[in-house]
Design a protein around this motif. Sequence first.
Motif, PDB file in Angstrom:
ATOM      1  N   PHE A 189     -21.488  11.639  -6.052  1.00  0.00           N
ATOM      2  CA  PHE A 189     -20.776  10.567  -5.348  1.00  0.00           C
ATOM      3  C   PHE A 189     -19.660  10.010  -6.234  1.00  0.00           C
ATOM      4  O   PHE A 189     -19.677  10.161  -7.449  1.00  0.00           O
ATOM      5  CB  PHE A 189     -21.729   9.422  -4.985  1.00  0.00           C
ATOM      6  N   VAL A 190     -18.718   9.335  -5.583  1.00  0.00           N
ATOM      7  CA  VAL A 190     -17.711   8.546  -6.293  1.00  0.00           C
ATOM      8  C   VAL A 190     -17.574   7.210  -5.579  1.00  0.00           C
ATOM      9  O   VAL A 190     -17.871   7.095  -4.383  1.00  0.00           O
ATOM     10  CB  VAL A 190     -16.327   9.241  -6.363  1.00  0.00           C
ATOM     11  N   ARG A 191     -17.134   6.208  -6.328  1.00  0.00           N
ATOM     12  CA  ARG A 191     -16.827   4.907  -5.738  1.00  0.00           C
ATOM     13  C   ARG A 191     -15.327   4.697  -5.781  1.00  0.00           C
ATOM     14  O   ARG A 191     -14.705   4.830  -6.826  1.00  0.00           O
ATOM     15  CB  ARG A 191     -17.537   3.787  -6.500  1.00  0.00           C
ATOM     16  N   LEU A 192     -14.755   4.362  -4.644  1.00  0.00           N
ATOM     17  CA  LEU A 192     -13.309   4.160  -4.514  1.00  0.00           C
ATOM     18  C   LEU A 192     -13.049   2.688  -4.195  1.00  0.00           C
ATOM     19  O   LEU A 192     -13.704   2.104  -3.336  1.00  0.00           O
ATOM     20  CB  LEU A 192     -12.761   5.063  -3.417  1.00  0.00           C
ATOM     21  N   ASN A 193     -12.086   2.105  -4.880  1.00  0.00           N
ATOM     22  CA  ASN A 193     -11.702   0.710  -4.692  1.00  0.00           C
ATOM     23  C   ASN A 193     -10.678   0.627  -3.554  1.00  0.00           C
ATOM     24  O   ASN A 193      -9.564   1.143  -3.660  1.00  0.00           O
ATOM     25  CB  ASN A 193     -11.109   0.174  -5.999  1.00  0.00           C
ATOM     26  N   LEU A 194     -11.064  -0.051  -2.478  1.00  0.00           N
ATOM     27  CA  LEU A 194     -10.204  -0.163  -1.294  1.00  0.00           C
ATOM     28  C   LEU A 194      -9.204  -1.302  -1.377  1.00  0.00           C
ATOM     29  O   LEU A 194      -8.381  -1.464  -0.472  1.00  0.00           O
ATOM     30  CB  LEU A 194     -11.078  -0.387  -0.055  1.00  0.00           C
ATOM     31  N   ALA A 195      -9.266  -2.099  -2.429  1.00  0.00           N
ATOM     32  CA  ALA A 195      -8.396  -3.271  -2.526  1.00  0.00           C
ATOM     33  C   ALA A 195      -7.029  -2.891  -3.072  1.00  0.00           C
ATOM     34  O   ALA A 195      -6.588  -3.330  -4.133  1.00  0.00           O
ATOM     35  CB  ALA A 195      -9.039  -4.340  -3.390  1.00  0.00           C
ATOM     36  N   ALA A 196      -6.357  -2.034  -2.325  1.00  0.00           N
ATOM     37  CA  ALA A 196      -5.025  -1.541  -2.667  1.00  0.00           C
ATOM     38  C   ALA A 196      -4.222  -1.448  -1.378  1.00  0.00           C
ATOM     39  O   ALA A 196      -4.764  -1.647  -0.282  1.00  0.00           O
ATOM     40  CB  ALA A 196      -5.120  -0.172  -3.345  1.00  0.00           C
ATOM     41  N   SER A 197      -2.956  -1.149  -1.494  1.00  0.00           N
ATOM     42  CA  SER A 197      -2.131  -1.048  -0.299  1.00  0.00           C
ATOM     43  C   SER A 197      -2.493   0.208   0.496  1.00  0.00           C
ATOM     44  O   SER A 197      -3.023   1.184  -0.054  1.00  0.00           O
ATOM     45  CB  SER A 197      -0.650  -0.982  -0.680  1.00  0.00           C
ATOM     46  N   PRO A 198      -2.223   0.224   1.801  1.00  0.00           N
ATOM     47  CA  PRO A 198      -2.456   1.434   2.596  1.00  0.00           C
ATOM     48  C   PRO A 198      -1.706   2.645   2.045  1.00  0.00           C
ATOM     49  O   PRO A 198      -2.207   3.770   2.107  1.00  0.00           O
ATOM     50  CB  PRO A 198      -1.952   1.052   3.990  1.00  0.00           C
ATOM     51  N   GLU A 199      -0.513   2.404   1.505  1.00  0.00           N
ATOM     52  CA  GLU A 199       0.267   3.517   0.962  1.00  0.00           C
ATOM     53  C   GLU A 199      -0.412   4.126  -0.254  1.00  0.00           C
ATOM     54  O   GLU A 199      -0.440   5.357  -0.419  1.00  0.00           O
ATOM     55  CB  GLU A 199       1.672   3.033   0.593  1.00  0.00           C
ATOM     56  N   VAL A 200      -0.980   3.294  -1.112  1.00  0.00           N
ATOM     57  CA  VAL A 200      -1.673   3.812  -2.294  1.00  0.00           C
ATOM     58  C   VAL A 200      -2.941   4.556  -1.883  1.00  0.00           C
ATOM     59  O   VAL A 200      -3.258   5.621  -2.434  1.00  0.00           O
ATOM     60  CB  VAL A 200      -1.985   2.664  -3.272  1.00  0.00           C
ATOM     61  N   ILE A 201      -3.669   4.037  -0.913  1.00  0.00           N
ATOM     62  CA  ILE A 201      -4.871   4.727  -0.458  1.00  0.00           C
ATOM     63  C   ILE A 201      -4.515   6.072   0.166  1.00  0.00           C
ATOM     64  O   ILE A 201      -5.190   7.085  -0.066  1.00  0.00           O
ATOM     65  CB  ILE A 201      -5.630   3.834   0.542  1.00  0.00           C
ATOM     66  N   THR A 202      -3.440   6.098   0.917  1.00  0.00           N
ATOM     67  CA  THR A 202      -2.994   7.361   1.515  1.00  0.00           C
ATOM     68  C   THR A 202      -2.652   8.372   0.434  1.00  0.00           C
ATOM     69  O   THR A 202      -3.039   9.553   0.511  1.00  0.00           O
ATOM     70  CB  THR A 202      -1.775   7.114   2.426  1.00  0.00           C
ATOM     71  N   GLU A 203      -1.936   7.946  -0.580  1.00  0.00           N
ATOM     72  CA  GLU A 203      -1.590   8.838  -1.677  1.00  0.00           C
ATOM     73  C   GLU A 203      -2.828   9.276  -2.441  1.00  0.00           C
ATOM     74  O   GLU A 203      -2.927  10.441  -2.877  1.00  0.00           O
ATOM     75  CB  GLU A 203      -0.598   8.155  -2.620  1.00  0.00           C
ATOM     76  N   ALA A 204      -3.785   8.384  -2.621  1.00  0.00           N
ATOM     77  CA  ALA A 204      -5.013   8.739  -3.337  1.00  0.00           C
ATOM     78  C   ALA A 204      -5.767   9.847  -2.611  1.00  0.00           C
ATOM     79  O   ALA A 204      -6.235  10.808  -3.244  1.00  0.00           O
ATOM     80  CB  ALA A 204      -5.897   7.512  -3.496  1.00  0.00           C
ATOM     81  N   VAL A 205      -5.886   9.751  -1.295  1.00  0.00           N
ATOM     82  CA  VAL A 205      -6.585  10.794  -0.546  1.00  0.00           C
ATOM     83  C   VAL A 205      -5.818  12.104  -0.606  1.00  0.00           C
ATOM     84  O   VAL A 205      -6.413  13.190  -0.715  1.00  0.00           O
ATOM     85  CB  VAL A 205      -6.826  10.345   0.914  1.00  0.00           C
ATOM     86  N   ARG A 206      -4.496  12.031  -0.549  1.00  0.00           N
ATOM     87  CA  ARG A 206      -3.695  13.254  -0.686  1.00  0.00           C
ATOM     88  C   ARG A 206      -3.973  13.927  -2.019  1.00  0.00           C
ATOM     89  O   ARG A 206      -4.158  15.149  -2.091  1.00  0.00           O
ATOM     90  CB  ARG A 206      -2.206  12.929  -0.568  1.00  0.00           C
ATOM     91  N   ARG A 207      -4.015  13.145  -3.081  1.00  0.00           N
ATOM     92  CA  ARG A 207      -4.292  13.706  -4.409  1.00  0.00           C
ATOM     93  C   ARG A 207      -5.714  14.253  -4.496  1.00  0.00           C
ATOM     94  O   ARG A 207      -5.949  15.302  -5.102  1.00  0.00           O
ATOM     95  CB  ARG A 207      -4.103  12.616  -5.469  1.00  0.00           C
ATOM     96  N   MET A 208      -6.678  13.546  -3.899  1.00  0.00           N
ATOM     97  CA  MET A 208      -8.054  14.040  -3.912  1.00  0.00           C
ATOM     98  C   MET A 208      -8.156  15.373  -3.190  1.00  0.00           C
ATOM     99  O   MET A 208      -8.842  16.295  -3.653  1.00  0.00           O
ATOM    100  CB  MET A 208      -8.968  13.000  -3.262  1.00  0.00           C
ATOM    101  N   ALA A 209      -7.462  15.487  -2.055  1.00  0.00           N
ATOM    102  CA  ALA A 209      -7.487  16.750  -1.323  1.00  0.00           C
ATOM    103  C   ALA A 209      -6.889  17.881  -2.136  1.00  0.00           C
ATOM    104  O   ALA A 209      -7.363  19.032  -2.102  1.00  0.00           O
ATOM    105  CB  ALA A 209      -6.737  16.595   0.008  1.00  0.00           C
ATOM    106  N   SER A 210      -5.858  17.569  -2.932  1.00  0.00           N
ATOM    107  CA  SER A 210      -5.220  18.603  -3.748  1.00  0.00           C
ATOM    108  C   SER A 210      -6.141  19.081  -4.879  1.00  0.00           C
ATOM    109  O   SER A 210      -5.938  20.171  -5.428  1.00  0.00           O
ATOM    110  CB  SER A 210      -3.918  18.068  -4.350  1.00  0.00           C
ATOM    111  N   ALA A 211      -7.149  18.264  -5.215  1.00  0.00           N
ATOM    112  CA  ALA A 211      -8.072  18.617  -6.300  1.00  0.00           C
ATOM    113  C   ALA A 211      -9.186  19.549  -5.825  1.00  0.00           C
ATOM    114  O   ALA A 211      -9.927  20.101  -6.645  1.00  0.00           O
ATOM    115  CB  ALA A 211      -8.688  17.365  -6.891  1.00  0.00           C
ATOM    116  N   VAL A 212      -9.330  19.697  -4.513  1.00  0.00           N
ATOM    117  CA  VAL A 212     -10.383  20.534  -3.975  1.00  0.00           C
ATOM    118  C   VAL A 212      -9.824  21.933  -3.739  1.00  0.00           C
ATOM    119  O   VAL A 212      -8.916  22.135  -2.927  1.00  0.00           O
ATOM    120  CB  VAL A 212     -10.922  19.937  -2.657  1.00  0.00           C
ATOM    121  N   VAL A 213     -10.336  22.882  -4.483  1.00  0.00           N
ATOM    122  CA  VAL A 213      -9.825  24.260  -4.368  1.00  0.00           C
ATOM    123  C   VAL A 213     -10.937  25.204  -3.931  1.00  0.00           C
ATOM    124  O   VAL A 213     -12.098  24.870  -4.031  1.00  0.00           O
ATOM    125  CB  VAL A 213      -9.227  24.727  -5.715  1.00  0.00           C
TER     126      VAL A 213
END
Length: 406
Positions: free
Chosen positions: A382-406
Amino acid sequence: MESVSRDLDMPDDSNPLRRLSLEQLRRRTSMKWRTYPHDVLPLWVAEMDVPLAEPVAEAITDAVALGDTGYPAGTAYAEALAEFAHKWWGWGGLAVGRTAIVPDVMLGIVEMLKLVSSPGDPVIVNCPVYPPFYQFVGNLDRPVVEAPLGPDLRIEFAALENAFRSAGRGSARGAALGAARGANRPVYLLCSPHNPTGTVHTAAELTRIAHLAREYGVRVVVDEIHAPIVAAGASFVPFLSVPGAENGLSLMSASKAWNLAGLKAALAIAGPEAADDLARIPEEVSHGPSHVGVIAHTAALRDGGDWLDALLRGLDDNRRLLASLLAEHLPSIGYAPAQGTFLAWLDCRDLGLGSDPAEAFLKRGRVALSSGRAFGTGGEGFVRLNLAASPEVITEAVRRMASAVV
Protein backbone atom coordinates in the motif's frame (compact mmCIF):
# COMPACT_ATOMS: atom_id res chain seq x y z
CA MET A 1 5.80 19.86 -14.22
CA GLU A 2 5.98 23.15 -16.16
CA SER A 3 2.38 22.85 -17.33
CA VAL A 4 1.25 22.22 -13.77
CA SER A 5 3.12 25.32 -12.60
CA ARG A 6 1.42 27.46 -15.22
CA ASP A 7 -2.00 26.16 -14.20
CA LEU A 8 -1.27 26.84 -10.55
CA ASP A 9 -0.30 30.42 -11.27
CA MET A 10 -4.04 31.08 -11.73
CA PRO A 11 -5.33 30.79 -8.15
CA ASP A 12 -8.91 30.04 -7.16
CA ASP A 13 -9.57 32.15 -4.08
CA SER A 14 -12.63 30.11 -3.08
CA ASN A 15 -10.59 26.93 -2.54
CA PRO A 16 -7.57 27.09 -0.19
CA LEU A 17 -6.03 24.16 -2.10
CA ARG A 18 -5.87 26.23 -5.30
CA ARG A 19 -4.52 29.50 -3.96
CA LEU A 20 -0.78 28.81 -4.13
CA SER A 21 1.31 28.15 -7.20
CA LEU A 22 3.80 25.31 -7.32
CA GLU A 23 6.56 27.93 -7.49
CA GLN A 24 5.32 29.46 -4.23
CA LEU A 25 5.08 26.08 -2.55
CA ARG A 26 8.62 25.14 -3.53
CA ARG A 27 9.89 28.17 -1.63
CA ARG A 28 8.73 26.57 1.60
CA THR A 29 11.42 25.12 3.84
CA SER A 30 9.31 22.57 5.74
CA MET A 31 9.76 18.81 5.66
CA LYS A 32 7.37 18.23 2.78
CA TRP A 33 9.31 20.47 0.42
CA ARG A 34 12.90 19.85 1.57
CA THR A 35 13.12 16.07 1.99
CA TYR A 36 13.27 15.21 -1.71
CA PRO A 37 15.00 16.76 -4.75
CA HIS A 38 13.34 19.58 -6.66
CA ASP A 39 12.08 17.31 -9.44
CA VAL A 40 10.05 15.13 -7.04
CA LEU A 41 6.37 15.92 -6.53
CA PRO A 42 5.77 15.50 -2.77
CA LEU A 43 2.46 13.98 -1.71
CA TRP A 44 3.60 12.17 1.39
CA VAL A 45 3.81 13.86 4.81
CA ALA A 46 0.59 15.39 6.20
CA GLU A 47 1.22 19.04 5.34
CA MET A 48 -1.36 20.87 3.24
CA ASP A 49 -0.65 23.06 0.22
CA VAL A 50 -2.68 25.98 1.56
CA PRO A 51 -2.07 29.52 2.80
CA LEU A 52 -2.87 30.24 6.42
CA ALA A 53 -6.50 30.98 7.15
CA GLU A 54 -6.86 34.74 7.33
CA PRO A 55 -7.98 34.85 11.00
CA VAL A 56 -4.98 32.74 11.97
CA ALA A 57 -2.53 34.88 10.02
CA GLU A 58 -4.01 38.02 11.58
CA ALA A 59 -3.75 36.62 15.11
CA ILE A 60 -0.11 35.67 14.60
CA THR A 61 0.74 39.03 13.05
CA ASP A 62 -0.90 40.88 15.93
CA ALA A 63 1.01 38.80 18.47
CA VAL A 64 4.32 39.49 16.75
CA ALA A 65 3.55 43.20 16.52
CA LEU A 66 2.95 43.23 20.28
CA GLY A 67 5.98 41.10 21.01
CA ASP A 68 3.56 38.63 22.60
CA THR A 69 5.99 35.73 22.32
CA GLY A 70 6.36 34.55 25.90
CA TYR A 71 5.03 31.50 27.69
CA PRO A 72 1.47 30.21 27.22
CA ALA A 73 -1.15 30.93 29.89
CA GLY A 74 -4.88 30.71 30.42
CA THR A 75 -7.66 28.55 29.00
CA ALA A 76 -8.58 30.39 25.80
CA TYR A 77 -7.53 27.43 23.63
CA ALA A 78 -9.65 24.97 25.62
CA GLU A 79 -12.60 27.37 25.60
CA ALA A 80 -12.33 27.74 21.82
CA LEU A 81 -12.21 23.97 21.36
CA ALA A 82 -15.24 23.50 23.61
CA GLU A 83 -17.18 26.05 21.54
CA PHE A 84 -16.05 24.40 18.30
CA ALA A 85 -17.02 20.93 19.56
CA HIS A 86 -20.49 22.14 20.49
CA LYS A 87 -21.07 23.89 17.17
CA TRP A 88 -19.57 21.31 14.81
CA TRP A 89 -20.20 18.01 16.61
CA GLY A 90 -23.10 18.83 18.93
CA TRP A 91 -20.96 17.85 21.91
CA GLY A 92 -21.37 19.98 24.98
CA GLY A 93 -19.38 17.71 27.27
CA LEU A 94 -15.90 19.15 26.75
CA ALA A 95 -15.20 20.60 30.18
CA VAL A 96 -12.44 23.21 30.16
CA GLY A 97 -11.52 22.20 33.71
CA ARG A 98 -10.68 18.69 32.47
CA THR A 99 -8.13 19.79 29.89
CA ALA A 100 -4.39 20.29 29.87
CA ILE A 101 -2.21 21.97 27.29
CA VAL A 102 0.51 19.76 25.76
CA PRO A 103 3.15 20.41 23.07
CA ASP A 104 1.46 18.36 20.35
CA VAL A 105 -0.76 15.32 19.99
CA MET A 106 1.95 12.65 19.94
CA LEU A 107 3.81 14.12 22.92
CA GLY A 108 0.45 14.41 24.63
CA ILE A 109 -0.17 10.73 23.98
CA VAL A 110 3.18 9.98 25.59
CA GLU A 111 2.16 11.91 28.69
CA MET A 112 -1.22 10.17 28.86
CA LEU A 113 0.44 6.75 28.57
CA LYS A 114 2.73 7.68 31.44
CA LEU A 115 -0.30 8.58 33.54
CA VAL A 116 -2.29 5.37 33.03
CA SER A 117 0.34 2.69 32.36
CA SER A 118 3.86 1.65 33.29
CA PRO A 119 6.90 0.34 31.38
CA GLY A 120 6.13 -3.14 30.13
CA ASP A 121 2.37 -2.59 29.95
CA PRO A 122 0.94 -3.40 26.49
CA VAL A 123 -0.52 -0.80 24.15
CA ILE A 124 -3.06 -2.04 21.60
CA VAL A 125 -3.30 -0.42 18.16
CA ASN A 126 -5.38 -1.05 15.03
CA CYS A 127 -2.95 -1.70 12.22
CA PRO A 128 -2.21 -0.42 9.68
CA VAL A 129 -1.87 2.77 11.68
CA TYR A 130 0.09 6.03 11.95
CA PRO A 131 3.79 5.01 12.22
CA PRO A 132 4.65 7.22 15.25
CA PHE A 133 2.28 5.05 17.30
CA TYR A 134 4.90 2.31 17.05
CA GLN A 135 7.88 4.63 17.49
CA PHE A 136 6.68 6.62 20.49
CA VAL A 137 5.16 3.64 22.28
CA GLY A 138 8.33 1.61 21.75
CA ASN A 139 10.49 4.42 23.09
CA LEU A 140 8.32 4.37 26.24
CA ASP A 141 9.14 0.68 26.77
CA ARG A 142 5.55 -0.41 26.18
CA PRO A 143 5.09 -3.40 23.84
CA VAL A 144 2.70 -2.84 20.92
CA VAL A 145 -0.12 -5.37 20.47
CA GLU A 146 -1.74 -5.24 17.04
CA ALA A 147 -5.47 -5.68 16.47
CA PRO A 148 -5.74 -5.49 12.66
CA LEU A 149 -8.56 -3.64 10.95
CA GLY A 150 -11.01 -5.73 8.97
CA PRO A 151 -11.03 -6.02 5.16
CA ASP A 152 -13.46 -3.10 5.09
CA LEU A 153 -10.84 -0.99 6.97
CA ARG A 154 -13.12 -0.70 9.99
CA ILE A 155 -12.60 -1.95 13.55
CA GLU A 156 -12.60 -5.75 13.57
CA PHE A 157 -14.17 -6.40 16.95
CA ALA A 158 -13.22 -10.05 17.21
CA ALA A 159 -9.56 -9.09 16.75
CA LEU A 160 -9.91 -6.18 19.15
CA GLU A 161 -11.50 -8.31 21.87
CA ASN A 162 -8.80 -10.94 21.44
CA ALA A 163 -6.16 -8.24 21.87
CA PHE A 164 -7.94 -6.87 24.94
CA ARG A 165 -8.21 -10.37 26.39
CA SER A 166 -4.54 -11.18 25.84
CA ALA A 167 -3.28 -7.78 26.97
CA GLY A 168 -5.77 -7.21 29.76
CA ARG A 169 -6.81 -9.06 32.86
CA GLY A 170 -9.38 -11.34 31.32
CA SER A 171 -12.59 -10.00 32.89
CA ALA A 172 -14.02 -7.12 34.87
CA ARG A 173 -13.33 -8.99 38.14
CA GLY A 174 -9.79 -9.74 37.04
CA ALA A 175 -9.37 -6.11 36.05
CA ALA A 176 -10.42 -4.96 39.51
CA LEU A 177 -8.02 -7.38 41.18
CA GLY A 178 -5.20 -6.39 38.85
CA ALA A 179 -5.79 -2.70 39.46
CA ALA A 180 -5.76 -3.26 43.22
CA ARG A 181 -2.39 -5.01 42.95
CA GLY A 182 -0.95 -2.39 40.62
CA ALA A 183 -0.50 -5.09 37.98
CA ASN A 184 -0.58 -4.95 34.18
CA ARG A 185 -2.33 -1.75 33.00
CA PRO A 186 -3.05 -2.14 29.27
CA VAL A 187 -3.99 0.80 27.05
CA TYR A 188 -5.84 0.97 23.75
CA LEU A 189 -4.42 3.74 21.55
CA LEU A 190 -7.27 4.55 19.18
CA CYS A 191 -6.89 6.70 16.06
CA SER A 192 -10.13 8.55 15.26
CA PRO A 193 -10.56 9.33 12.40
CA HIS A 194 -8.16 6.58 11.45
CA ASN A 195 -4.84 7.34 9.79
CA PRO A 196 -4.06 6.11 7.10
CA THR A 197 -7.43 4.70 6.02
CA GLY A 198 -9.57 7.76 6.76
CA THR A 199 -12.21 5.62 8.48
CA VAL A 200 -14.60 7.66 10.64
CA HIS A 201 -15.80 5.51 13.53
CA THR A 202 -19.52 5.54 14.26
CA ALA A 203 -21.13 6.23 17.63
CA ALA A 204 -22.14 2.57 17.82
CA GLU A 205 -18.57 1.42 17.18
CA LEU A 206 -17.13 3.82 19.73
CA THR A 207 -19.69 2.77 22.33
CA ARG A 208 -18.83 -0.88 21.77
CA ILE A 209 -15.14 -0.02 22.16
CA ALA A 210 -15.82 1.77 25.45
CA HIS A 211 -17.76 -1.16 26.90
CA LEU A 212 -15.19 -3.75 25.78
CA ALA A 213 -12.41 -1.66 27.29
CA ARG A 214 -14.21 -1.55 30.62
CA GLU A 215 -14.90 -5.26 30.54
CA TYR A 216 -11.23 -6.10 30.07
CA GLY A 217 -9.72 -3.36 32.20
CA VAL A 218 -8.19 -1.49 29.26
CA ARG A 219 -7.82 2.30 29.34
CA VAL A 220 -8.51 4.17 26.11
CA VAL A 221 -6.33 7.03 24.86
CA VAL A 222 -7.58 8.45 21.56
CA ASP A 223 -5.82 10.53 18.93
CA GLU A 224 -8.49 12.81 17.43
CA ILE A 225 -6.19 15.19 15.57
CA HIS A 226 -8.08 14.78 12.26
CA ALA A 227 -11.49 15.29 13.88
CA PRO A 228 -12.52 18.43 11.93
CA ILE A 229 -11.71 16.86 8.55
CA VAL A 230 -14.64 14.75 7.40
CA ALA A 231 -16.23 14.28 4.00
CA ALA A 232 -19.72 15.43 3.10
CA GLY A 233 -22.26 13.07 4.59
CA ALA A 234 -19.93 11.82 7.35
CA SER A 235 -20.08 12.82 11.01
CA PHE A 236 -17.26 12.80 13.53
CA VAL A 237 -18.19 11.52 16.98
CA PRO A 238 -15.87 12.43 19.88
CA PHE A 239 -14.94 9.30 21.82
CA LEU A 240 -15.56 10.97 25.17
CA SER A 241 -19.16 11.72 24.14
CA VAL A 242 -20.27 8.07 24.03
CA PRO A 243 -21.57 6.07 27.01
CA GLY A 244 -18.89 4.08 28.80
CA ALA A 245 -16.04 6.39 27.74
CA GLU A 246 -16.03 8.42 30.96
CA ASN A 247 -12.57 7.15 31.93
CA GLY A 248 -11.07 7.88 28.51
CA LEU A 249 -8.43 10.43 27.52
CA SER A 250 -8.40 12.32 24.23
CA LEU A 251 -5.84 14.43 22.38
CA MET A 252 -7.07 17.16 20.02
CA SER A 253 -5.44 19.97 18.06
CA ALA A 254 -6.17 22.42 15.25
CA SER A 255 -2.91 21.50 13.58
CA LYS A 256 -4.14 19.15 10.83
CA ALA A 257 -7.32 20.99 9.85
CA TRP A 258 -5.61 24.40 9.60
CA ASN A 259 -2.05 23.26 8.68
CA LEU A 260 -0.43 24.43 11.92
CA ALA A 261 2.04 21.62 12.61
CA GLY A 262 4.88 24.14 12.89
CA LEU A 263 3.00 26.07 15.59
CA LYS A 264 3.07 23.55 18.41
CA ALA A 265 0.02 23.29 20.67
CA ALA A 266 -2.52 20.58 21.55
CA LEU A 267 -4.98 19.75 24.30
CA ALA A 268 -5.40 16.65 26.43
CA ILE A 269 -9.02 16.12 27.46
CA ALA A 270 -10.21 13.82 30.24
CA GLY A 271 -13.54 12.16 30.70
CA PRO A 272 -15.16 12.71 34.12
CA GLU A 273 -13.64 9.55 35.59
CA ALA A 274 -10.17 10.39 34.26
CA ALA A 275 -9.95 13.88 35.77
CA ASP A 276 -7.73 12.69 38.62
CA ASP A 277 -5.37 11.04 36.14
CA LEU A 278 -5.03 14.21 34.09
CA ALA A 279 -4.47 16.25 37.25
CA ARG A 280 -1.25 14.31 37.79
CA ILE A 281 0.33 15.54 34.56
CA PRO A 282 3.63 17.28 35.41
CA GLU A 283 3.35 21.06 35.44
CA GLU A 284 6.39 21.44 33.20
CA VAL A 285 4.55 19.76 30.31
CA SER A 286 2.55 22.98 29.90
CA HIS A 287 5.79 24.82 29.15
CA GLY A 288 6.30 22.84 25.94
CA PRO A 289 3.63 24.35 23.69
CA SER A 290 4.36 27.54 21.78
CA HIS A 291 2.46 30.59 23.03
CA VAL A 292 2.17 31.82 19.45
CA GLY A 293 0.97 28.33 18.58
CA VAL A 294 -1.76 28.53 21.21
CA ILE A 295 -2.82 31.91 19.80
CA ALA A 296 -2.94 30.46 16.27
CA HIS A 297 -4.90 27.34 17.24
CA THR A 298 -7.37 29.39 19.27
CA ALA A 299 -7.99 31.74 16.34
CA ALA A 300 -8.47 28.79 13.98
CA LEU A 301 -11.10 27.18 16.18
CA ARG A 302 -12.95 30.43 16.93
CA ASP A 303 -12.80 32.23 13.61
CA GLY A 304 -11.60 29.74 10.98
CA GLY A 305 -14.90 27.98 10.29
CA ASP A 306 -15.55 29.51 6.88
CA TRP A 307 -12.03 28.68 5.76
CA LEU A 308 -12.47 25.11 6.99
CA ASP A 309 -15.76 24.78 5.11
CA ALA A 310 -14.02 25.82 1.88
CA LEU A 311 -11.20 23.36 2.54
CA LEU A 312 -13.61 20.49 3.13
CA ARG A 313 -15.37 21.22 -0.15
CA GLY A 314 -12.02 21.21 -1.94
CA LEU A 315 -11.08 17.89 -0.35
CA ASP A 316 -14.41 16.36 -1.40
CA ASP A 317 -13.64 17.41 -4.97
CA ASN A 318 -10.15 15.92 -4.73
CA ARG A 319 -11.47 12.58 -3.47
CA ARG A 320 -13.77 12.34 -6.49
CA LEU A 321 -10.98 13.47 -8.81
CA LEU A 322 -8.54 10.86 -7.50
CA ALA A 323 -11.10 8.08 -7.88
CA SER A 324 -11.73 9.14 -11.49
CA LEU A 325 -8.05 9.43 -12.35
CA LEU A 326 -7.17 6.06 -10.87
CA ALA A 327 -10.07 4.39 -12.66
CA GLU A 328 -8.78 5.80 -15.94
CA HIS A 329 -5.02 5.44 -15.57
CA LEU A 330 -4.37 2.88 -12.82
CA PRO A 331 -7.49 0.72 -12.52
CA SER A 332 -5.55 -2.03 -10.72
CA ILE A 333 -5.14 0.22 -7.68
CA GLY A 334 -7.77 -0.33 -5.03
CA TYR A 335 -9.16 2.93 -3.66
CA ALA A 336 -12.32 3.89 -1.84
CA PRO A 337 -12.69 7.60 -1.00
CA ALA A 338 -12.41 7.96 2.76
CA GLN A 339 -14.89 9.61 5.11
CA GLY A 340 -12.18 11.50 6.99
CA THR A 341 -8.67 13.00 6.93
CA PHE A 342 -7.03 14.41 3.81
CA LEU A 343 -5.25 11.13 3.13
CA ALA A 344 -5.86 8.36 0.58
CA TRP A 345 -4.91 4.74 1.27
CA LEU A 346 -4.11 3.00 -2.01
CA ASP A 347 -3.92 -0.76 -2.49
CA CYS A 348 -1.16 -1.29 -5.06
CA ARG A 349 -0.65 -5.01 -4.57
CA ASP A 350 -1.87 -5.88 -8.08
CA LEU A 351 0.61 -3.57 -9.80
CA GLY A 352 3.57 -5.95 -9.56
CA LEU A 353 5.71 -3.36 -7.75
CA GLY A 354 6.60 -5.55 -4.78
CA SER A 355 6.02 -4.94 -1.08
CA ASP A 356 6.98 -1.25 -1.26
CA PRO A 357 5.37 0.41 -4.29
CA ALA A 358 6.25 3.85 -2.89
CA GLU A 359 9.87 3.13 -3.76
CA ALA A 360 8.98 2.45 -7.39
CA PHE A 361 6.77 5.52 -7.65
CA LEU A 362 9.63 7.63 -6.32
CA LYS A 363 12.39 6.18 -8.47
CA ARG A 364 10.48 5.78 -11.71
CA GLY A 365 7.79 8.43 -11.45
CA ARG A 366 9.44 11.08 -9.23
CA VAL A 367 6.43 11.31 -6.96
CA ALA A 368 6.89 10.86 -3.20
CA LEU A 369 4.20 8.92 -1.32
CA SER A 370 4.25 7.39 2.16
CA SER A 371 5.26 3.73 2.18
CA GLY A 372 2.59 1.46 3.58
CA ARG A 373 5.22 -0.74 5.25
CA ALA A 374 5.76 1.87 7.98
CA PHE A 375 2.12 1.53 9.07
CA GLY A 376 2.56 -1.96 10.48
CA THR A 377 0.87 -5.25 9.65
CA GLY A 378 -1.36 -4.89 6.61
CA GLY A 379 0.61 -2.02 5.11
CA GLU A 380 2.81 -3.90 2.64
CA GLY A 381 1.82 -3.22 -0.95
CA PHE A 382 0.00 0.00 0.00
CA VAL A 383 0.88 3.68 -0.24
CA ARG A 384 -0.61 6.73 1.44
CA LEU A 385 -1.23 9.77 -0.76
CA ASN A 386 -1.82 13.28 0.60
CA LEU A 387 -4.92 14.77 -1.06
CA ALA A 388 -4.39 18.26 0.35
CA ALA A 389 -2.99 19.61 -2.91
CA SER A 390 -4.40 21.28 -5.98
CA PRO A 391 -6.35 19.21 -8.53
CA GLU A 392 -3.60 19.93 -11.05
CA VAL A 393 -0.91 18.49 -8.78
CA ILE A 394 -3.00 15.40 -8.05
CA THR A 395 -3.58 14.91 -11.76
CA GLU A 396 0.14 15.16 -12.44
CA ALA A 397 0.91 12.79 -9.57
CA VAL A 398 -1.35 10.08 -11.00
CA ARG A 399 0.18 10.58 -14.44
CA ARG A 400 3.64 10.07 -12.96
CA MET A 401 2.49 7.02 -10.98
CA ALA A 402 1.08 5.48 -14.14
CA SER A 403 4.39 6.06 -15.91
CA ALA A 404 6.15 4.09 -13.14
CA VAL A 405 4.12 0.96 -13.83
CA VAL A 406 5.79 -1.09 -16.54
